[in-house]
Design a protein around this motif. Structure first.
Motif, PDB file in Angstrom:
ATOM      1  N   SER A  68       0.841  -1.187   0.000  1.00  0.00           N
ATOM      2  CA  SER A  68       0.000   0.000   0.000  1.00  0.00           C
ATOM      3  C   SER A  68       0.886   1.250   0.000  1.00  0.00           C
ATOM      4  O   SER A  68       1.873   1.302   0.717  1.00  0.00           O
ATOM      5  N   SER A 116      -1.806   3.270  -7.774  1.00  0.00           N
ATOM      6  CA  SER A 116      -2.879   4.145  -8.263  1.00  0.00           C
ATOM      7  C   SER A 116      -2.306   5.345  -8.995  1.00  0.00           C
ATOM      8  O   SER A 116      -2.877   5.808  -9.991  1.00  0.00           O
ATOM      9  N   ASN A 173      -3.360   6.428 -12.725  1.00  0.00           N
ATOM     10  CA  ASN A 173      -3.858   7.766 -13.044  1.00  0.00           C
ATOM     11  C   ASN A 173      -3.025   8.451 -14.119  1.00  0.00           C
ATOM     12  O   ASN A 173      -3.555   9.162 -14.967  1.00  0.00           O
ATOM     13  N   GLU A 230      -3.313  12.290 -14.253  1.00  0.00           N
ATOM     14  CA  GLU A 230      -2.253  12.944 -13.483  1.00  0.00           C
ATOM     15  C   GLU A 230      -1.040  13.147 -14.374  1.00  0.00           C
ATOM     16  O   GLU A 230      -0.815  12.368 -15.295  1.00  0.00           O
ATOM     17  N   GLN A 267     -12.131   1.539  -7.678  1.00  0.00           N
ATOM     18  CA  GLN A 267     -12.502   0.702  -6.560  1.00  0.00           C
ATOM     19  C   GLN A 267     -13.929   0.950  -6.074  1.00  0.00           C
ATOM     20  O   GLN A 267     -14.645   0.035  -5.762  1.00  0.00           O
ATOM     21  N   GLU A 302      -8.028  -2.262  -8.000  1.00  0.00           N
ATOM     22  CA  GLU A 302      -8.599  -3.106  -6.944  1.00  0.00           C
ATOM     23  C   GLU A 302     -10.120  -3.176  -7.001  1.00  0.00           C
ATOM     24  O   GLU A 302     -10.807  -2.859  -6.028  1.00  0.00           O
TER      25      GLU A 302
HETATM   26  P1  ADP Z   1      -5.281   3.358  -2.430  1.00  0.00           P
HETATM   27  O1  ADP Z   1      -4.268   2.923  -1.438  1.00  0.00           O
HETATM   28  O2  ADP Z   1      -6.516   2.522  -2.422  1.00  0.00           O
HETATM   29  O3  ADP Z   1      -4.716   3.559  -3.799  1.00  0.00           O
HETATM   30  P2  ADP Z   1      -5.106   5.995  -1.342  1.00  0.00           P
HETATM   31  O4  ADP Z   1      -5.747   6.194  -0.028  1.00  0.00           O
HETATM   32  O5  ADP Z   1      -3.631   5.852  -1.423  1.00  0.00           O
HETATM   33  O6  ADP Z   1      -5.854   4.780  -2.005  1.00  0.00           O
HETATM   34  O7  ADP Z   1      -5.494   7.185  -2.339  1.00  0.00           O
HETATM   35  C1  ADP Z   1      -6.808   7.469  -2.677  1.00  0.00           C
HETATM   36  C2  ADP Z   1      -6.822   8.785  -3.439  1.00  0.00           C
HETATM   37  O8  ADP Z   1      -6.365   9.853  -2.599  1.00  0.00           O
HETATM   38  C3  ADP Z   1      -5.943   8.793  -4.664  1.00  0.00           C
HETATM   39  O9  ADP Z   1      -6.626   9.413  -5.730  1.00  0.00           O
HETATM   40  C4  ADP Z   1      -4.718   9.592  -4.284  1.00  0.00           C
HETATM   41  O10 ADP Z   1      -4.212  10.321  -5.385  1.00  0.00           O
HETATM   42  C5  ADP Z   1      -5.253  10.508  -3.204  1.00  0.00           C
HETATM   43  N1  ADP Z   1      -4.254  10.705  -2.165  1.00  0.00           N
HETATM   44  C6  ADP Z   1      -3.613   9.739  -1.480  1.00  0.00           C
HETATM   45  N2  ADP Z   1      -2.740  10.254  -0.602  1.00  0.00           N
HETATM   46  C7  ADP Z   1      -2.853  11.589  -0.712  1.00  0.00           C
HETATM   47  C8  ADP Z   1      -2.209  12.676  -0.080  1.00  0.00           C
HETATM   48  N3  ADP Z   1      -1.272  12.501   0.847  1.00  0.00           N
HETATM   49  N4  ADP Z   1      -2.574  13.917  -0.434  1.00  0.00           N
HETATM   50  C9  ADP Z   1      -3.494  14.100  -1.377  1.00  0.00           C
HETATM   51  N5  ADP Z   1      -4.132  13.122  -2.030  1.00  0.00           N
HETATM   52  C10 ADP Z   1      -3.812  11.879  -1.702  1.00  0.00           C
END
Ligand code: ADP
Ligand code: ADP
Length: 233
Positions: free
Chosen positions: A45, A50, A54, A60, A86, A163
């Motif tokens: 993780s 992701s 993106n 992105e 997801q 996922e």
């Molecule tokens: P996963 O682990 O299921 O991929 P995340 O929780 O890492 O999900 O991320 C979900 C969304 O939030 C993604 O679109 C990611 O770009 C965004 N994201 C994750 N971490 C951050 C962060 N620190 N700041 C801003 N956006 C974030």
């Protein structure tokens, strides 16, 4: 023939509270995926899975290296890449049929064709009987099938899954895995699939190859070929 090529991709995010030092999420990320191949991407993780999806979908930007689809650099949203997220992301106030049609509407498909294509893909995912139901009247597995139908409807050559089955119970998940393989193998031209999962079992069951990433800054560490024959009915 490579359909997707990621070469030495770097992605930086600014560190919270600091203006100077960005954090590398992807650093030297390399991946090549053949046309018609089913590749699963695994990794801890937060390793940047992701983020790469993106980038590939044009949602992105990135800071270094290159991401190519059919030899062309990705810039902006690519309608040849369909993403299944997801959390389904269905509109709660629209029926299954309308949820699929909306995706076609933004692509400028005329109304009659929208209706026809939506009905067709709902049939493909086995939901013809549920076309007029609202999302809250569907089970989690059915909602995920609507989300898949919505992407299939605009016929992208590349399907990207983040996922997709993580939130489903084991039985529904197995059913949908088999469904996905059926859809993938039934296509006249096999779609290229990039599938992010946390489940090694799922990756082995579904994929031709498995790419495993290191923890952030993410890069592909190992690639396995999956030689196991897929169970068939
Ligand atoms: P996963 O682990 O299921 O991929 P995340 O929780 O890492 O999900 O991320 C979900 C969304 O939030 C993604 O679109 C990611 O770009 C965004 N994201 C994750 N971490 C951050 C962060 N620190 N700041 C801003 N956006 C974030
Ligand atoms: P994975 O999908 O492998 O769980 P992600 O690509 O969601 O990983 O995230 C990788 C890292 O990048 C995580 O540490 C996440 O917090 C961070 N991240 C993702 N999106 C953003 C964002 N928009 N801004 C800042 N950090 C982000």
């Amino acid at each position: 023939e490579w359909q997707i090529e990621a070469k030495r991709v770097t992605k930086l995010y600014p560190k919270p509270g600091s203006r100077k030092e960005p954090t590398a999420v992807l650093d030297g990320f390399d991946l090549r995926i053949e046309k018609g191949e089913f590749l699963s991407l695994l990794g801890p993780s937060g390793c940047g899975k992701s983020t790469f999806l993106n980038i590939l979908a044009g949602l992105e930007t990135y800071n270094g290296g290159a991401v190519l689809v059919d030899g062309k650099r990705v810039s902006g949203v690519n309608k040849n890449v369909g993403v299944v997220f997801q959390g389904y992301a269905l509109f709660p106030w629209l029926t299954a049929q309308k949820n699929v049609e909306v995706g076609l509407e933004v692509r400028g498909i005329p109304k009659d064709e929208r209706r026809e294509r939506a009905a067709e893909v709902l049939k493909t995912v086995g939901l013809e009987h549920a076309a007029n139901r609202l999302p809250h009247q569907l089970s989690g597995g059915m909602r995920q099938r609507v989300a898949i139908a919505r992407v299939l409807a605009y016929e992208p050559e590349i399907l990207v899954f983040d996922e997709p089955f993580a939130a489903l119970d084991a039985q529904t998940r197995e059913f949908l895995q088999a469904e996905l393989l059926r859809i993938w193998e039934a296509g006249q031209t096999k779609k290229t699939i990039l599938f992010v999962t946390h489940s090694i079992d799922e990756a082995i069951f579904l994929s031709d190859r498995i790419a495993v990433m290191t923890k952030a800054p993410g890069r592909v560490k190992t690639i396995f070929d999956v030689d196991l024959p897929r169970p068939r009915d």
